[in-house]
Design a protein around this motif. Structure first.
Motif, PDB file in Angstrom:
ATOM      1  N   UNK A   1       7.985  -0.924  15.805  1.00 29.44           N
ATOM      2  CA  UNK A   1       6.813  -1.461  15.124  1.00 29.44           C
ATOM      3  C   UNK A   1       6.744  -0.922  13.701  1.00 29.44           C
ATOM      4  N   UNK A   2       6.134  -1.699  12.815  1.00 29.71           N
ATOM      5  CA  UNK A   2       5.905  -1.253  11.445  1.00 29.71           C
ATOM      6  C   UNK A   2       4.455  -1.542  11.090  1.00 29.71           C
ATOM      7  N   UNK A   3       3.748  -0.523  10.613  1.00 30.31           N
ATOM      8  CA  UNK A   3       2.321  -0.657  10.335  1.00 30.31           C
ATOM      9  C   UNK A   3       1.999   0.015   9.006  1.00 30.31           C
ATOM     10  N   UNK A   4       1.023  -0.514   8.284  1.00 26.26           N
ATOM     11  CA  UNK A   4       0.635   0.099   7.016  1.00 26.26           C
ATOM     12  C   UNK A   4      -0.466   1.117   7.266  1.00 26.26           C
ATOM     13  N   UNK A   5      -0.161   2.372   6.970  1.00 24.61           N
ATOM     14  CA  UNK A   5      -1.110   3.464   7.123  1.00 24.61           C
ATOM     15  C   UNK A   5      -1.490   3.929   5.731  1.00 24.61           C
ATOM     16  N   UNK A   6      -2.760   3.687   5.380  1.00 25.03           N
ATOM     17  CA  UNK A   6      -3.248   3.913   4.021  1.00 25.03           C
ATOM     18  C   UNK A   6      -2.422   3.053   3.065  1.00 25.03           C
ATOM     19  N   UNK A   7      -1.582   3.629   2.232  1.00 24.89           N
ATOM     20  CA  UNK A   7      -0.833   2.825   1.265  1.00 24.89           C
ATOM     21  C   UNK A   7       0.663   2.772   1.575  1.00 24.89           C
ATOM     22  N   UNK A   8       1.050   3.189   2.774  1.00 23.39           N
ATOM     23  CA  UNK A   8       2.475   3.299   3.073  1.00 23.39           C
ATOM     24  C   UNK A   8       2.816   2.590   4.386  1.00 23.39           C
TER      25      UNK A   8
END
Length: 637
Positions: free
Chosen positions: A29-36
């Motif tokens: 999985x790929x998720x955006x955490x804050x700005x990354x």
């Protein structure tokens, strides 16, 4: 070779990847955490999944219990779903856009024990009805600072965070390891995997019972038909996982093939996320593709001078190149070189805005206008159209990558049969399968009926409605009208949407609405005319063009009046309405219309999650406006 082995269950799909396709350190999985953007490996996901499963078992959850989710797309959805699936519990997802009353109905009808909520807003909505739901034992929160929100609600059910569940579950995993494995191995393909309540355009939500075999065989069939999906692909997920289309055609397809899933932050940030993630495949609805098409065509026309001439030339070359390839021939040297230049000058710049790596798009949830499909074909991003319903585990048809027939929903997937039945006589004109596909075959029009591995077990707690929808011969009656065209299924309208005017003429609104949507001025159109003497419509103009033409500010769109009484705007729209009416039969033509200031929306309860108009809701909500159109003087033909 198809990586999915039949029969399997949902938990086995995930573990098959780690055993045979990727090491457990590979990104899942790929998720955006804050700005990354952050990658999550299979190992990390499985640790959390097992922790949640252990906690559920410790709390007495057993096979067949219904556990719910009302949460936006993201890793937490996957962890929770996989955790409950592998112990035999039943995923009961609730659309985040549903009303409080609908949410309460689903919790009670399913006798839900646990509900995962994904935001403070959703917690407040659930809190208003939770004490009316006696089966609900606990609510889990999956958002930041959830403790302070938990103190603000007075609930009979226990409230805790998903983070707490995972932390405690990690201490329980080894104690319950054998039981988790035993539960997972004891699940049968015929066991219930989920309840998906149809949002529908009318009536009370119905819980569609889908088995593990429904999903796994749909995934297997999808990968058979679109074999270019592979372990190196990246899907960008933005349609709701509470809907069967995204669940089957993104989430579970990715688990079948070993592809990676990236989660868009929101619909508003989708364009930005596409550039950042650079997906190779994406499932979408027609309206999104129409917007990309409309914006690109407008930019090309507005560029002016030589830039517009180059833009138009490029699309002429793109059309020629596409048509030659679609005829099964190889483009000549001159055309190939012209197409390379067109791609360099024009198409590559459009594709960059999608991330630049898209192999293809899959469109579902409604008919894609032919010109939009051709536009994407011209720039080198094929759009594979599909057709299916919640009751058929999503797609039962999808376009083959190597063969486009624009305006159709593609070839029947392996394992399904589709018939076309006369609406009045009930005579079945034809029954087709994947293997019987004939590029020269065209059938009469009628109701689409379906059999096969994808058809649901039935409606939860509704045996009578199940018996009406699935007949004694096992045919599921879709309520959609269609035919076979060049061997592919073509959807023409919805049986329940059919309008019958005061003179007994049948009017299918979708093709009529699509005729008027060819106008670049129109964003949305809703046709009216059932039991009326003539057809009228509610029209929403395209905001950007409206602003540009009449110099409108944002304040104009914030006005409380839903409808606009402005002769200049009405006359501006009439120019296109009159021109496009000439393509329709006289009884199908719009005689009067009202201009709506802002689009129909899910938030206002006017659209389903797949952006279909809720006919009864809209007709009731705007009854006075509609009646007014039939008291005014109208244009003559």
């Amino acid at each position: 070779m198809n990586p999915v082995k039949k029969p399997q269950t949902i938990p086995q799909l995930l573990r098959h990847i780690v055993a045979h396709i990727h090491p457990d350190t590979h990104p899942f999985l790929t998720d955006k955490v804050k700005d990354k953007w952050v990658d999550i490996s299979y190992r990390e996901a499985l640790i959390k999944i097992d922790a949640i499963s252990a906690w559920f078992l410790h709390m007495g959850v057993r096979k067949g219990d219904r556990l719910g989710l009302v949460i936006e797309n993201g890793p937490d959805y996957i962890y929770y779903d996989q955790a409950l699936q592998q112990i035999g519990a039943v995923n009961t997802s609730i659309y985040p856009t549903l009303t409080e009353a609908e949410t309460e109905y689903i919790i009670n009808d399913s006798e839900m024990k646990t509900l995962l909520v994904g935001s403070p807003f959703l917690l407040r909505k659930v809190a208003k009805v939770a004490n009316n739901c006696p089966s609900l034992e606990r609510i889990m929160m999956a958002f930041e600072d959830c403790e302070k929100y938990a103190d603000q609600v007075n609930l009979n059910a226990g409230v805790l965070s998903l983070e707490e569940v995972i932390t405690e579950g990690l201490t329980l995993v080894e104690q319950y390891r054998h039981q988790i494995n035993s539960c997972r191995e004891s699940i049968l393909p015929s066991d219930l995997s989920c309840l998906i309540y149809t949002s529908g355009t009318t009536g009370t939500p119905k819980g569609v019972m889908l088995m593990h075999s429904n999903f796994v065989q749909t995934v297997w069939a999808g990968l058979e038909q679109i074999s270019i999906v592979d372990k190196d692909d990246c899907f960008l997920s933005f349609l709701p996982l509470s809907h069967v289309f995204e669940r089957a055609a993104t989430y579970y397809i990715c688990m079948g093939a070993g592809a990676r899933i990236a989660f868009a932050q929101s619909l508003d940030l989708l364009a930005k996320n596409m550039v950042e993630v650079k997906p190779t495949i994406m499932n979408c609805v027609p309206r999104l593709l129409e917007r990309i098409h409309d914006k690109a065509m407008k930019n090309g026309a507005d560029a002016g001078g030589m830039k517009t001439k180059i833009f138009n030339w490029a699309f002429e070359i793109g059309t020629q190149h596409r048509e030659v390839k679609e005829s099964g021939k190889k483009p000549g040297l001159i055309l190939r070189n012209q197409h390379k230049l067109a791609d360099k000058l024009v198409f590559s710049k459009i594709k960059e805005k999608t991330g630049g790596r898209l192999k293809f798009l899959i469109s579902g949830g409604g008919a894609l206008p032919k010109n939009v499909g051709e536009f994407f074909g011209n720039i080198g991003i094929p759009v594979l159209e599909g057709y299916g319903l919640t009751e058929t585990t999503g797609p039962v048809c999808v376009t083959e990558f190597q063969r486009q027939v624009y305006g159709t929903a593609g070839r029947i997937l392996p394992g399904s049969e589709i018939g076309i039945q006369d609406v009045e006589t009930q005579k079945i004109y034809t029954v087709q399968t994947h293997n019987s596909c004939d590029p020269n075959f065209t059938s009469p029009e009628g109701e689409i009926i379906i059999k096969g591995v994808a058809v649901m077990k039935g409606y939860w707690n509704k045996p009578e409605e199940t018996g009406i929808t699935i007949d004694k011969d096992g045919w599921f009656h879709s309520g959609d009208i269609g035919r076979f065209y060049k061997g592919y299924l073509q959807i023409t309208d919805r049986l329940k949407n059919m309008l019958i005017n005061a003179y007994g003429k049948n009017i299918y609104p979708t093709p009529v609405e699509n005729a008027y949507l060819k106008s670049p001025k129109i964003e949305q159109i809703f046709l009216i005319g059932d039991r009326r003497e003539y057809v009228t419509a509610i029209i929403v103009p395209l905001k950007e063009l409206l602003q540009e033409t009449f110099g409108l500010t944002e304040d104009w769109f914030k006005d409380a009046a839903a409808f606009v009484d402005d002769k200049q705007i009405t006359d501006w729209l009439k120019q296109d309405i009159r021109k496009l009416s000439n393509t329709l039969a006289k009884f199908e033509r719009i005689k009067n219309f009202k201009v709506k200031r802002n689009p129909f929306s899910m938030e206002d309860g006017e659209l389903t999650v797949t952006l279909k108009a809720k006919r009864k809701v809209i007709e009731k909500k705007y009854a006075d406006v509609i009646d007014d159109m039939y008291t005014q003087e109208v244009d003559a033909d």
